[in-house]
Design a protein around this motif. Structure first.
Motif, PDB file in Angstrom:
ATOM      1  N   MET A 155       1.665   3.510   9.535  1.00  0.00           N
ATOM      2  CA  MET A 155       2.722   2.991   8.663  1.00  0.00           C
ATOM      3  C   MET A 155       2.973   3.981   7.521  1.00  0.00           C
ATOM      4  O   MET A 155       2.049   4.656   7.069  1.00  0.00           O
ATOM      5  CB  MET A 155       2.267   1.687   7.991  1.00  0.00           C
ATOM      6  CG  MET A 155       1.605   0.661   8.871  1.00  0.00           C
ATOM      7  SD  MET A 155       2.772  -0.396   9.668  1.00  0.00           S
ATOM      8  CE  MET A 155       3.525  -1.250   8.277  1.00  0.00           C
ATOM      9  N   ALA A 156       4.215   4.009   7.043  1.00  0.00           N
ATOM     10  CA  ALA A 156       4.530   4.669   5.777  1.00  0.00           C
ATOM     11  C   ALA A 156       4.810   3.527   4.812  1.00  0.00           C
ATOM     12  O   ALA A 156       5.775   2.776   5.022  1.00  0.00           O
ATOM     13  CB  ALA A 156       5.755   5.551   5.922  1.00  0.00           C
ATOM     14  N   ASP A 157       3.991   3.366   3.804  1.00  0.00           N
ATOM     15  CA  ASP A 157       4.063   2.175   2.944  1.00  0.00           C
ATOM     16  C   ASP A 157       4.110   0.940   3.846  1.00  0.00           C
ATOM     17  O   ASP A 157       3.253   0.768   4.687  1.00  0.00           O
ATOM     18  CB  ASP A 157       5.272   2.229   1.997  1.00  0.00           C
ATOM     19  CG  ASP A 157       5.179   3.341   0.959  1.00  0.00           C
ATOM     20  OD1 ASP A 157       4.220   4.123   1.015  1.00  0.00           O
ATOM     21  OD2 ASP A 157       6.064   3.421   0.103  1.00  0.00           O
ATOM     22  N   GLY A 158       5.195   0.147   3.738  1.00  0.00           N
ATOM     23  CA  GLY A 158       5.271  -1.081   4.541  1.00  0.00           C
ATOM     24  C   GLY A 158       6.081  -0.937   5.822  1.00  0.00           C
ATOM     25  O   GLY A 158       6.454  -1.939   6.427  1.00  0.00           O
ATOM     26  N   VAL A 159       6.374   0.293   6.245  1.00  0.00           N
ATOM     27  CA  VAL A 159       7.250   0.482   7.408  1.00  0.00           C
ATOM     28  C   VAL A 159       6.491   1.189   8.530  1.00  0.00           C
ATOM     29  O   VAL A 159       5.885   2.249   8.307  1.00  0.00           O
ATOM     30  CB  VAL A 159       8.481   1.352   7.033  1.00  0.00           C
ATOM     31  CG1 VAL A 159       9.429   1.461   8.221  1.00  0.00           C
ATOM     32  CG2 VAL A 159       9.209   0.787   5.828  1.00  0.00           C
ATOM     33  N   MET A 184       0.848  -1.218   0.000  1.00  0.00           N
ATOM     34  CA  MET A 184       0.000   0.000   0.000  1.00  0.00           C
ATOM     35  C   MET A 184       0.873   1.254   0.000  1.00  0.00           C
ATOM     36  O   MET A 184       1.923   1.294   0.631  1.00  0.00           O
ATOM     37  CB  MET A 184      -0.873  -0.016   1.254  1.00  0.00           C
ATOM     38  CG  MET A 184      -1.881   1.093   1.262  1.00  0.00           C
ATOM     39  SD  MET A 184      -3.249   0.694   2.363  1.00  0.00           S
ATOM     40  CE  MET A 184      -4.250   2.141   2.139  1.00  0.00           C
ATOM     41  N   ASN A 185       0.442   2.276  -0.727  1.00  0.00           N
ATOM     42  CA  ASN A 185       1.233   3.507  -0.828  1.00  0.00           C
ATOM     43  C   ASN A 185       0.784   4.553   0.171  1.00  0.00           C
ATOM     44  O   ASN A 185      -0.388   4.678   0.464  1.00  0.00           O
ATOM     45  CB  ASN A 185       1.064   4.121  -2.221  1.00  0.00           C
ATOM     46  CG  ASN A 185       1.583   3.201  -3.288  1.00  0.00           C
ATOM     47  OD1 ASN A 185       2.380   2.316  -3.002  1.00  0.00           O
ATOM     48  ND2 ASN A 185       1.128   3.409  -4.503  1.00  0.00           N
ATOM     49  N   GLY A 186       1.725   5.292   0.667  1.00  0.00           N
ATOM     50  CA  GLY A 186       1.379   6.407   1.529  1.00  0.00           C
ATOM     51  C   GLY A 186       1.199   5.969   2.965  1.00  0.00           C
ATOM     52  O   GLY A 186       1.746   4.964   3.404  1.00  0.00           O
ATOM     53  N   PHE A 187       0.375   6.707   3.697  1.00  0.00           N
ATOM     54  CA  PHE A 187       0.297   6.524   5.144  1.00  0.00           C
ATOM     55  C   PHE A 187      -1.031   5.875   5.521  1.00  0.00           C
ATOM     56  O   PHE A 187      -2.086   6.313   5.085  1.00  0.00           O
ATOM     57  CB  PHE A 187       0.477   7.887   5.817  1.00  0.00           C
ATOM     58  CG  PHE A 187       1.814   8.487   5.466  1.00  0.00           C
ATOM     59  CD1 PHE A 187       2.944   8.188   6.206  1.00  0.00           C
ATOM     60  CD2 PHE A 187       1.958   9.309   4.347  1.00  0.00           C
ATOM     61  CE1 PHE A 187       4.192   8.681   5.857  1.00  0.00           C
ATOM     62  CE2 PHE A 187       3.208   9.819   3.993  1.00  0.00           C
ATOM     63  CZ  PHE A 187       4.322   9.505   4.751  1.00  0.00           C
ATOM     64  N   HIS A 188      -0.958   4.833   6.310  1.00  0.00           N
ATOM     65  CA  HIS A 188      -2.179   4.131   6.692  1.00  0.00           C
ATOM     66  C   HIS A 188      -1.987   3.485   8.058  1.00  0.00           C
ATOM     67  O   HIS A 188      -0.859   3.260   8.512  1.00  0.00           O
ATOM     68  CB  HIS A 188      -2.559   3.091   5.636  1.00  0.00           C
ATOM     69  CG  HIS A 188      -1.489   2.083   5.383  1.00  0.00           C
ATOM     70  ND1 HIS A 188      -0.366   2.358   4.632  1.00  0.00           N
ATOM     71  CD2 HIS A 188      -1.351   0.824   5.812  1.00  0.00           C
ATOM     72  CE1 HIS A 188       0.414   1.295   4.611  1.00  0.00           C
ATOM     73  NE2 HIS A 188      -0.157   0.353   5.321  1.00  0.00           N
ATOM     74  N   PHE A 189      -3.118   3.192   8.684  1.00  0.00           N
ATOM     75  CA  PHE A 189      -3.115   2.631  10.047  1.00  0.00           C
ATOM     76  C   PHE A 189      -3.326   1.126   9.962  1.00  0.00           C
ATOM     77  O   PHE A 189      -4.311   0.670   9.393  1.00  0.00           O
ATOM     78  CB  PHE A 189      -4.241   3.300  10.844  1.00  0.00           C
ATOM     79  CG  PHE A 189      -4.128   3.112  12.325  1.00  0.00           C
ATOM     80  CD1 PHE A 189      -3.114   3.737  13.046  1.00  0.00           C
ATOM     81  CD2 PHE A 189      -5.036   2.308  12.999  1.00  0.00           C
ATOM     82  CE1 PHE A 189      -3.009   3.567  14.424  1.00  0.00           C
ATOM     83  CE2 PHE A 189      -4.941   2.138  14.372  1.00  0.00           C
ATOM     84  CZ  PHE A 189      -3.924   2.771  15.087  1.00  0.00           C
ATOM     85  N   LYS A 190      -2.397   0.382  10.516  1.00  0.00           N
ATOM     86  CA  LYS A 190      -2.490  -1.084  10.404  1.00  0.00           C
ATOM     87  C   LYS A 190      -1.896  -1.706  11.670  1.00  0.00           C
ATOM     88  O   LYS A 190      -0.857  -1.242  12.157  1.00  0.00           O
ATOM     89  CB  LYS A 190      -1.668  -1.523   9.178  1.00  0.00           C
ATOM     90  CG  LYS A 190      -1.884  -2.949   8.769  1.00  0.00           C
ATOM     91  CD  LYS A 190      -1.030  -3.259   7.535  1.00  0.00           C
ATOM     92  CE  LYS A 190      -0.710  -4.725   7.461  1.00  0.00           C
ATOM     93  NZ  LYS A 190       0.339  -5.010   6.504  1.00  0.00           N
ATOM     94  N   ASN A 191      -2.528  -2.751  12.160  1.00  0.00           N
ATOM     95  CA  ASN A 191      -2.048  -3.421  13.382  1.00  0.00           C
ATOM     96  C   ASN A 191      -1.752  -2.420  14.492  1.00  0.00           C
ATOM     97  O   ASN A 191      -0.672  -2.438  15.097  1.00  0.00           O
ATOM     98  CB  ASN A 191      -0.799  -4.266  13.117  1.00  0.00           C
ATOM     99  CG  ASN A 191      -1.071  -5.375  12.134  1.00  0.00           C
ATOM    100  OD1 ASN A 191      -2.237  -5.789  11.990  1.00  0.00           O
ATOM    101  ND2 ASN A 191      -0.052  -5.824  11.431  1.00  0.00           N
ATOM    102  N   ASN A 192      -2.679  -1.508  14.680  1.00  0.00           N
ATOM    103  CA  ASN A 192      -2.579  -0.557  15.788  1.00  0.00           C
ATOM    104  C   ASN A 192      -1.453   0.466  15.662  1.00  0.00           C
ATOM    105  O   ASN A 192      -1.040   1.065  16.643  1.00  0.00           O
ATOM    106  CB  ASN A 192      -2.421  -1.322  17.116  1.00  0.00           C
ATOM    107  CG  ASN A 192      -3.221  -0.684  18.207  1.00  0.00           C
ATOM    108  OD1 ASN A 192      -4.196   0.032  17.945  1.00  0.00           O
ATOM    109  ND2 ASN A 192      -2.804  -0.898  19.450  1.00  0.00           N
ATOM    110  N   GLN A 193      -0.932   0.642  14.445  1.00  0.00           N
ATOM    111  CA  GLN A 193       0.060   1.722  14.290  1.00  0.00           C
ATOM    112  C   GLN A 193       0.075   2.331  12.896  1.00  0.00           C
ATOM    113  O   GLN A 193      -0.331   1.699  11.925  1.00  0.00           O
ATOM    114  CB  GLN A 193       1.437   1.265  14.703  1.00  0.00           C
ATOM    115  CG  GLN A 193       1.958  -0.008  14.107  1.00  0.00           C
ATOM    116  CD  GLN A 193       3.356  -0.255  14.646  1.00  0.00           C
ATOM    117  OE1 GLN A 193       4.036   0.673  15.091  1.00  0.00           O
ATOM    118  NE2 GLN A 193       3.800  -1.478  14.623  1.00  0.00           N
TER     119      GLN A 193
END
Ligand code: LLP
Length: 415
Positions: free
Chosen positions: A12-16, A1-10
């Protein structure tokens, strides 16, 4: 996924995870998603694919070399407003033939440097500037290609600090002065007038002003062609707005729907200078809570970054979304989010409902990719933060954090 998103309670910037970047690099830090920059460039580029065009990314929004290099690799050009930005664009690998030099105050040295590099053309803002470019070009035995920026007197309906196309602003040549300009250009042997430029403002969230400006430009181009000038470039500037707080800005294709018919009728090459549209939501400022301070009924989240890192809230009362980098996101209390600088104007948000946070928590300030790092200052002798770029699941420091030594390296004690 590109850009900034919320995943697993945090966040992320892309995959980081941003927390991983903070662990490695510290805070404050700017974090950029390269693929987000690229996707936004592609959106504009695609929207205008049916006409000859150049997207000249406006370096003033974010001139990070890795970012500009990634865009250049996709065919993007650069809009620069100083010798320094020209140097940065060239250092990032933008070909001179895709660089446009704008700005109301170009010096003779900057003009000479641009001519030496062989840039595509100058966006000229006044009659004295036409004379200066002509003089420098003549001295260098060159011909300077120019587009003249006219002030179409169109209200872009944005913040008055970033309104540029109304007649009371300092930008562009007053439309009523076109005859004077024609006379001056005719007498300037080292100038070649090939374009018309109009940029009416920044962070526009409606398409209509762009349509109106395009119509003004169309009329002007037809008039100038009748006068014998081979005007083949129409530069409609930048200004496409982004979502900071739930605005619903138009898509590139919605602007294109108004602009393309004009360009096709004129059979011209279109140049655009988007800055914020490409960079704004492609970067965040990562910070940390230094203290939670109670003062009477007020609660302050005091961060380790402030107006030195991101001045937009102080300068324009600009809204930036703010969230904890990890953990619950539900708003719980009303706080002021402030920086460490000794100014009461040093704030990111006032009276904002945010989740409960504590000393040491990581904070994300969103939409900081445009007019963030580039407007940074070291006021209060605070070193500039690093810039980190993310690509997929990898990240790297693209600009180092300044050190205290850096702050004094150009100084000497002379008395
Ligand atoms: N072209 C010209 C001639 C400009 O003056 C500007 C921005 C742009 C292009 C790029 O505009 P954009 O696409 O980024 O809206 N510091 C302010 C914004 C200042 C804009 C100056 N000119 C802010 O933080 O909102």
């Amino acid at each position: 996924m590109n850009g900034f998103h919320f995943k697993n309670n945090q966040w992320m910037a892309d995959g980081v995870a941003l927390s991983k970047i903070a662990d490695k690099v510290g805070t404050p830090a700017y974090v950029y998603s390269l693929s987000a920059f690229e996707d936004r460039f592609k959106e504009i580029d695609q929207a205008y694919r049916s006409v000859p065009h150049l997207v000249a990314y406006s370096l003033k929004a974010n001139g990070n070399l890795s970012v500009v290099n990634a865009l250049a690799k996709l065919g993007c050009g650069a809009d620069v407003v100083s010798g320094g930005e020209l140097f940065k664009a060239r250092s990032a690998g933008v070909p001179a033939s895709k660089i446009i030099f704008a700005g109301v105050g170009k010096t003779d040295e900057e003009i000479a440097y641009a001519l030496h590099e062989g840039i595509r053309y100058f966006n000229v803002e006044s009659i004295p500037e036409i004379l200066a470019i002509n003089e420098v070009a003549a001295r260098m035995k060159k011909t300077a290609p120019i587009a003249i920026r006219f002030n179409p007197d169109v209200d872009p309906h944005t913040h008055h600090y970033i309104t540029t196309g109304k007649k009371e602003t300092k930008f562009g040549v007053f439309l009523g002065d076109v005859d004077k300009v024609i006379k001056v250009v005719r007498q300037s042997r080292s100038i070649q007038w090939t374009g018309v430029h109009a940029h009416i403002g920044s962070q526009m969230t409606q398409t209509a002003p762009v349509g109106r400006a395009a119509k003004v430009v169309e009329k002007l181009v037809l008039q100038l062609r009748k006068e014998g000038f081979p005007i083949h470039t129409v530069n409609l500037g930048g200004g496409y707005g982004i979502d900071y707080k739930g605005e619903k800005p138009p898509k590139a294709s919605q602007y294109a729907a108004l602009v393309l018919p004009v360009i096709k009728r004129l059979n011209a090459t279109l140049v655009l200078e988007p800055g914020r549209f490409i960079s704004g939501n492609s970067g965040v400022l990562l910070s940390k809570v230094t203290y939670v301070k109670q003062s009477g009924s007020k609660t302050f989240y005091i961060l380790d970054s402030g107006m030195g890192e991101l001045i937009r809230p102080s300068l324009y009362e600009a809204y930036h979304r703010i969230a904890p980098a990890q953990g619950p996101q539900a708003p719980k209390q009303v706080v002021d989010v402030v920086g460490p600088i000794c100014e009461s104007g040093d704030f990111f948000a006032k009276g904002r409902k945010l989740p409960l946070m504590k000393r040491g928590d990581l904070v994300v300030v969103f939409s900081a990719g445009a007019y963030g790092s580039v407007m940074g200052s070291t006021y209060n002798a605070r070193p500039l933060p690093p810039e980190v770029v993310v690509r997929g699941s990898r990240f790297a420091v693209a600009r180092e954090r300044q050190t205290w030594e850096d702050l004094v390296q150009n100084e000497r004690i002379v008395v």
